[in-house]
Design a protein around this motif. Structure first.
Motif, PDB file in Angstrom:
ATOM      1  N   ARG A 174      53.712  58.308  53.466  1.00 49.08           N
ATOM      2  CA  ARG A 174      54.687  58.563  54.530  1.00 49.08           C
ATOM      3  C   ARG A 174      56.023  57.870  54.266  1.00 49.08           C
ATOM      4  N   LYS A 175      56.199  57.393  53.049  1.00 49.43           N
ATOM      5  CA  LYS A 175      57.442  56.722  52.649  1.00 49.43           C
ATOM      6  C   LYS A 175      57.674  55.427  53.417  1.00 49.43           C
ATOM      7  N   ILE A 176      56.583  54.812  53.845  1.00 50.76           N
ATOM      8  CA  ILE A 176      56.681  53.511  54.502  1.00 50.76           C
ATOM      9  C   ILE A 176      56.563  52.436  53.431  1.00 50.76           C
ATOM     10  N   PRO A 177      57.560  51.571  53.301  1.00 50.23           N
ATOM     11  CA  PRO A 177      57.493  50.535  52.261  1.00 50.23           C
ATOM     12  C   PRO A 177      56.478  49.458  52.618  1.00 50.23           C
ATOM     13  N   PHE A 178      56.012  48.740  51.607  1.00 49.03           N
ATOM     14  CA  PHE A 178      55.087  47.639  51.866  1.00 49.03           C
ATOM     15  C   PHE A 178      55.398  46.473  50.945  1.00 49.03           C
ATOM     16  N   ILE A 179      55.044  45.280  51.399  1.00 46.86           N
ATOM     17  CA  ILE A 179      55.185  44.058  50.602  1.00 46.86           C
ATOM     18  C   ILE A 179      53.885  43.283  50.725  1.00 46.86           C
ATOM     19  N   ARG A 180      53.290  42.924  49.612  1.00 42.85           N
ATOM     20  CA  ARG A 180      52.081  42.109  49.639  1.00 42.85           C
ATOM     21  C   ARG A 180      52.484  40.658  49.882  1.00 42.85           C
ATOM     22  N   LEU A 181      51.915  40.038  50.907  1.00 38.25           N
ATOM     23  CA  LEU A 181      52.359  38.714  51.339  1.00 38.25           C
ATOM     24  C   LEU A 181      51.539  37.576  50.762  1.00 38.25           C
ATOM     25  N   ASN A 182      50.375  37.867  50.226  1.00 38.10           N
ATOM     26  CA  ASN A 182      49.604  36.822  49.553  1.00 38.10           C
ATOM     27  C   ASN A 182      48.736  37.466  48.471  1.00 38.10           C
ATOM     28  N   LYS A 183      47.918  36.673  47.822  1.00 40.96           N
ATOM     29  CA  LYS A 183      47.096  37.199  46.738  1.00 40.96           C
ATOM     30  C   LYS A 183      45.854  37.906  47.257  1.00 40.96           C
ATOM     31  N   ARG A 184      45.657  37.851  48.571  1.00 38.80           N
ATOM     32  CA  ARG A 184      44.478  38.489  49.139  1.00 38.80           C
ATOM     33  C   ARG A 184      44.890  39.799  49.814  1.00 38.80           C
ATOM     34  N   SER A 185      44.579  39.973  51.060  1.00 38.77           N
ATOM     35  CA  SER A 185      44.773  41.293  51.667  1.00 38.77           C
ATOM     36  C   SER A 185      45.824  41.311  52.772  1.00 38.77           C
ATOM     37  N   LEU A 186      46.671  40.297  52.831  1.00 39.51           N
ATOM     38  CA  LEU A 186      47.735  40.279  53.841  1.00 39.51           C
ATOM     39  C   LEU A 186      48.920  41.087  53.331  1.00 39.51           C
ATOM     40  N   VAL A 187      49.255  42.147  54.049  1.00 38.89           N
ATOM     41  CA  VAL A 187      50.294  43.075  53.607  1.00 38.89           C
ATOM     42  C   VAL A 187      51.249  43.361  54.753  1.00 38.89           C
ATOM     43  N   GLN A 188      52.536  43.412  54.422  1.00 45.04           N
ATOM     44  CA  GLN A 188      53.549  43.832  55.392  1.00 45.04           C
ATOM     45  C   GLN A 188      53.874  45.294  55.153  1.00 45.04           C
ATOM     46  N   LEU A 189      53.810  46.082  56.211  1.00 45.58           N
ATOM     47  CA  LEU A 189      54.286  47.459  56.176  1.00 45.58           C
ATOM     48  C   LEU A 189      55.638  47.503  56.862  1.00 45.58           C
ATOM     49  N   GLY A 190      56.564  48.237  56.274  1.00 48.61           N
ATOM     50  CA  GLY A 190      57.888  48.334  56.877  1.00 48.61           C
ATOM     51  C   GLY A 190      58.735  47.106  56.581  1.00 48.61           C
ATOM     52  N   TYR A 191      59.984  47.138  57.074  1.00 52.97           N
ATOM     53  CA  TYR A 191      60.953  46.083  56.806  1.00 52.97           C
ATOM     54  C   TYR A 191      61.496  45.476  58.095  1.00 52.97           C
ATOM     55  N   GLY A 192      61.875  44.198  57.984  1.00 53.94           N
ATOM     56  CA  GLY A 192      62.627  43.546  59.037  1.00 53.94           C
ATOM     57  C   GLY A 192      61.971  43.630  60.391  1.00 53.94           C
ATOM     58  N   ILE A 193      62.756  43.981  61.372  1.00 46.93           N
ATOM     59  CA  ILE A 193      62.297  44.009  62.758  1.00 46.93           C
ATOM     60  C   ILE A 193      61.254  45.095  62.994  1.00 46.93           C
ATOM     61  N   ASN A 194      61.178  46.069  62.097  1.00 44.83           N
ATOM     62  CA  ASN A 194      60.230  47.183  62.247  1.00 44.83           C
ATOM     63  C   ASN A 194      58.952  46.999  61.429  1.00 44.83           C
ATOM     64  N   GLN A 195      58.714  45.793  60.967  1.00 43.99           N
ATOM     65  CA  GLN A 195      57.526  45.543  60.152  1.00 43.99           C
ATOM     66  C   GLN A 195      56.261  45.450  61.007  1.00 43.99           C
ATOM     67  N   ARG A 196      55.146  45.795  60.375  1.00 47.54           N
ATOM     68  CA  ARG A 196      53.818  45.559  60.919  1.00 47.54           C
ATOM     69  C   ARG A 196      53.021  44.860  59.820  1.00 47.54           C
ATOM     70  N   ARG A 197      51.990  44.147  60.196  1.00 46.08           N
ATOM     71  CA  ARG A 197      51.171  43.464  59.196  1.00 46.08           C
ATOM     72  C   ARG A 197      49.722  43.920  59.294  1.00 46.08           C
ATOM     73  N   ILE A 198      49.077  43.971  58.132  1.00 48.73           N
ATOM     74  CA  ILE A 198      47.652  44.270  58.092  1.00 48.73           C
ATOM     75  C   ILE A 198      46.977  43.234  57.200  1.00 48.73           C
ATOM     76  N   GLN A 199      45.735  42.943  57.520  1.00 53.06           N
ATOM     77  CA  GLN A 199      44.909  42.095  56.661  1.00 53.06           C
ATOM     78  C   GLN A 199      43.519  42.697  56.690  1.00 53.06           C
ATOM     79  N   ALA A 200      43.129  43.270  55.559  1.00 52.04           N
ATOM     80  CA  ALA A 200      41.934  44.107  55.520  1.00 52.04           C
ATOM     81  C   ALA A 200      42.137  45.212  56.560  1.00 52.04           C
ATOM     82  N   THR A 201      41.260  45.329  57.576  1.00 48.88           N
ATOM     83  CA  THR A 201      41.489  46.331  58.616  1.00 48.88           C
ATOM     84  C   THR A 201      41.752  45.685  59.965  1.00 48.88           C
ATOM     85  N   VAL A 202      42.239  44.452  59.931  1.00 52.34           N
ATOM     86  CA  VAL A 202      42.818  43.832  61.125  1.00 52.34           C
ATOM     87  C   VAL A 202      44.320  44.027  61.015  1.00 52.34           C
TER      88      VAL A 202
END
Length: 883
Positions: A174-202
């Motif tokens: 869907r053209k949503i950017p992501f940034i991996r925040l650690n070596k495990r499963s913490l990931v940022q979807l989106g940028y800046g104020i519009n970001q969401r975070r996921i860790q595994a399926t939390v």
């Protein structure tokens, strides 16, 4: 052979704008430059034997077997290593296919470029590929299976798990950017104020209270029981006495599991006697002090998945199993099962290979079996106590057969616990009937449920369960992005970046921006130094307060790791001039232009690349861009700009004393340059050139003309707003300007400004840098000689490869080629040079200090100014100086 350098690209880069994950290895093949593969006895035969699957590599031949044909004809070792690196990763379960090998300007040195999936694996692959190539040359043994297994293990350590990975993959679709925040499963979807975070399926919307409840099996059970949800009878126990009472109360068969366990850890099922129950108790004790002992419910293991409180999928799970044939031993049966091509190491395939572990050994011992036991025909033996796919279990999709009553119950359970992503474990003979009628029960409610069984079941329909997660995080009409304006070029980048950020801030936006001297969030400087690379860009994009990003993007970061963002809304290219040539394999202006073009090539198709129509290298970038084009020029009669506007294009020009936006042939005059402080009344032509693209970027961002005008008029050149760029300090008798014109092109621009200054003497404090070409350092000296009556040569803190004497000689040569009798003074440190220039200034002089360390230079000049104001200075008091 010798590896000179290995770089890991993770964004649009010099080698590919679309392929972001590339390894770039600089390899010196040394004497092999004179020895292609057809001159190495037996090399072709050995590589074909070691890598028979390389037959599929077509190479430039465009047909299978093409690469092997190239090897037989004769190719260079860098090219061979590229193909080895690609094949190694493919054999280890990482399908990659893009690679290229290019010569550098140095004989025998190549850039070997290939795709990777995990950075650490990619680096190791580069290194081991060189070792394998050398072993093939030397005809020495190679343990290829061991190398491939190591790559697999490294991949499993580094990669995102299948659940997190599926959500990220859906976001990427869907053209949503992501940034991996650690070596495990913490990931940022989106940028800046519009970001969401996921860790595994939390995810960031998941309730912490709900997770706590789900992790406490007793609380979960009590809440469900109170809501008339069928659950097994059970008790909490802490020791063997409690266990005896539980057995007496509940009777066999039983289940023991830790109260706060997950993923089946420590759980033991179908315990039918005291010894089994006791063993299960101590197995659970490894994970928790409190143990649940409950009635074992007979039936099949099912998992229901609820996302955003809606039922989305169901699976029937079966533990790792072998079925006897009356001939084969249990170990042989396991080996046969593991030969299934769907099974692999870790999560690389649909199924995981079955491993004999402690749980398996316990099951075999309890049944008085060994691995050598031959099972009777059709005898089904479960090798694990739970049905997890990660231990070799299988899953069958049963989504379409779940009874509506069970669906309603599942959605109720998610609401009762409060989990927006909820995995519900049910033991029942079938889900076709209400479990309230067939004796089934809810065993557990899981936070962070695994998606693998639904994404890729052993049988049945795969379910894209990541889709509803993204729908929940980003409902229709919401954006995951923030606007990004990226700025590149040789000179003027930082000033243009700061001016653009100032305009955006004046529009009421919370802006983050990067420059050569720091990173700023809402005008607060949070990082110091050259912050024009991908790490600094990500710093801004990771900040949850940022609404708008303005990112200076220099060549160094692009060559080192690629851009820190995948796409931007607007790109500005200020100019292309000789600077840093001879570094990083970039030897010509054409190559430098290609590096800088990575930024406009990364613009969305609906966005704009703002290009300098007065610079032929910048203007030529239009030919390879797929986005919209806007131009700017200091000359409204620029033929390319006129042609562009006559076709309805948008541009910004300097005409009749105004900075003006052209929409087609219509003019929108934004402001007089004399009203814009940064142009110094129109004397600083190069700053007019910086105003034009910044103004145009603001206009294309839908900002109002009157707001843009006000922002331009409030951007005052000063150490606060433009540190180190055109900062002028007025002493009583003379003036001092600090700037960062570190190349001939920048010095030429400064010269045009200084030529308009009426001064008794013009003094320049300049420096050369050791990692520039000799001709570039000489050119800097020539431009300085055109500007100044006296020159002080100082040294940067880092000489970067040349001695002081070499740099001084090159600058002096350039200076004397223009003015043979000019006064030249050599002073080692920047601090001493600044002090000398100011303390020896004559009345009416204008001193230009080309600094190295912005903060130090500005602080020193400001301190000398304060000393003079307070009477501490030894500088004589003369008439006030006026420009």
């Amino acid at each position: 052979m010798k590896i000179i350098d290995i770089k890991v690209m993770n964004g649009p880069n010099y080698w590919s704008v679309k392929r972001h994950k590339l390894i770039v290895m600089v390899l010196d093949i040394e004497e092999l430059e004179e020895k292609p593969t057809n001159k190495i006895d037996g090399f072709a035969e050995r590589i074909e034997k070691l890598f028979p699957t390389m037959y599929e590599h077509r190479c430039s031949k465009e047909y299978e077997g093409g690469f092997f044909e190239r090897v037989r004809e004769g190719t260079w070792m860098g090219h061979v290593i590229e193909h080895i690196a690609l094949e190694l990763q493919t054999l280890a379960g990482m399908e990659v296919g893009f690679g290229r090998t290019r010569e550098t300007s140095k004989s025998g040195v190549y850039n070997v470029v290939f795709t990777y999936m995990e950075a650490k694996v990619g680096r190791y692959t580069a290194e081991v590929s060189v070792d394998i190539a050398q072993a093939l040359i030397d005809n020495t043994p190679i343990d290829l299976p061991a190398i491939i297994q190591k790559l697999r293990e490294m991949r499993e350590e580094e990669r995102l798990g299948p659940s997190t990975g599926s959500i990220v993959d859906e976001a990427v679709k869907r053209k949503i950017p992501f940034i991996r925040l650690n070596k495990r499963s913490l990931v940022q979807l989106g940028y800046g104020i519009n970001q969401r975070r996921i860790q595994a399926t939390v995810v960031s919307t998941t309730s912490n209270i709900a997770v706590e409840i789900a992790c406490d099996k007793e609380d979960t059970k009590n809440l469900l029981e109170a809501a008339q949800i069928p659950v097994p009878r059970g008790v909490i126990i802490y020791d063997e006495e409690d266990l005896e009472r539980a057995v007496s109360k509940l009777g066999y068969p039983l289940v023991t599991k830790p109260i706060d366990g997950n993923h089946g850890k420590g759980a033991t099922t179908d315990l039918k006697n005291w010894e089994e129950v006791k063993a299960g108790f101590y197995a659970a004790k490894k994970y928790s002090k409190a143990i649940i002992c409950e009635k074992f419910i007979t039936g099949r293991d099912h998992r229901l998945l609820v996302i955003n409180y809606k039922f989305v999928a169901a699976a029937l799970r079966t533990p790792a199993t072998v079925i006897g044939d009356g001939v084969s031993s249990i170990q042989q049966l396991i080996d046969i099962v593991n030969c299934d091509p769907r099974r692999g190491y870790g999560h690389e395939k649909t199924l995981t290979s079955i491993k004999v572990d402690e749980f398996t050994e316990n099951i075999l011992r309890d049944k008085q079996f060994t691995l050598d036991t031959i099972l009777p025909r059709d005898y089904e033996l479960w090798l694990k106590p739970t049905a997890n796919l990660s231990t070799g279990g299988t899953a069958t999709d049963v989504t379409d057969t779940v009874h509506p009553s069970n669906i309603v119950m599942a959605e109720r359970i998610a609401r009762i616990i409060g989990l927006d992503i909820c995995g519900i474990d049910i033991m029942a003979h079938s889900l076709r009937d209400p479990i309230t009628e067939n004796g089934g029960a809810i065993l557990e409610v899981n936070a962070a449920p695994g998606f693998r069984m639904h994404l890729d079941p052993t049988s049945g329909l795969p379910r894209n369960v990541a889709e509803p997660v993204i729908d929940m995080l980003y409902p229709p009409g919401t954006s995951a992005r923030i606007p990004i304006i990226a700025i590149t070029g040789t000179n003027g980048k930082t000033t243009t970046t700061r001016l653009t950020a100032h305009i955006v801030k004046q529009m009421g936006k919370k802006v983050g921006f990067t420059t050569t001297e720091g990173v700023y969030i809402q005008n607060e400087k949070l990082m110091t130094g050259d912050c024009t690379g991908p790490v600094s860009a990500e710093f801004v994009l990771k900040d949850p307060t940022v609404e708008f990003a303005v990112l200076e993007s220099a060549r160094g970061g692009i060559l080192r790791a690629g851009l820190g963002f995948h796409q931007c809304d607007i790109a500005i290219v200020t100019n292309i001039a000789p600077d840093h040539l001879g570094l990083g394999g970039i030897d010509t202006l054409e190559q430098l232009s290609r590096v800088k073009s990575v930024v406009p090539k990364s613009v969305f198709p609906s966005g704009y690349a703002i290009l300098n129509a007065d610079d032929k290298h910048v203007l030529s970038m239009r030919e390879e861009l797929s986005c919209k084009i806007a131009l700017f020029s200091l000359n409204e009669n620029n033929p390319k700009l006129k042609e562009h506007c006559e076709k309805g294009g948008i541009a910004a020009v300097y005409e009749n004393g105004f900075v003006t936006i052209m929409k087609g042939t219509w003019k929108i005059r934004v402001d007089k340059v004399t009203n814009i402080p940064i142009t110094f009344g129109g004397k600083a032509e190069f700053n007019i050139a910086n105003v034009l693209p910044a103004m145009l970027a603001a206009y294309l961002s839908d900002f109002k003309i009157e707001d843009i005008r006000l922002a331009l008029e409030t951007f005052v050149p000063s150490p606060a707003q433009t540190p180190g760029r055109m900062n002028i300090f007025y002493f009583k008798n003379f003036a001092v300007m600090a700037d960062y014109a570190h190349n001939a092109h920048g010095m030429e621009a400064i010269g045009k400004f200084v030529s308009k200054i009426d001064a008794t003497r013009k003094v320049g404090v300049i420096a050369g840098v050791g990692d520039r070409r000799d001709e570039d350092t000489e050119a800097l000296g020539r431009e300085a000689a055109k500007v100044f009556d006296e020159i002080i040569i100082r040294q940067d803190k880092n000489l970067r490869g040349k001695s002081e004497e070499e740099i001084i000689a090159l600058l002096t040569k350039g200076i004397h080629s223009v003015k043979s009798d000019i006064k030249i003074t050599s002073i080692k440190t920047e601090r001493d040079a600044i002090d000398h220039a100011i303390r020896n200034a004559i009345k009416g002089s204008f001193i230009v200090i080309i600094h190295d360390v912005v903060v130090s230079a500005l602080d020193q000049i400001q301190q000398l100014k304060e000393d003079e104001d307070s009477g501490k200075s030894s500088i004589d008091s003369l008439n006030d100086w006026v420009i």
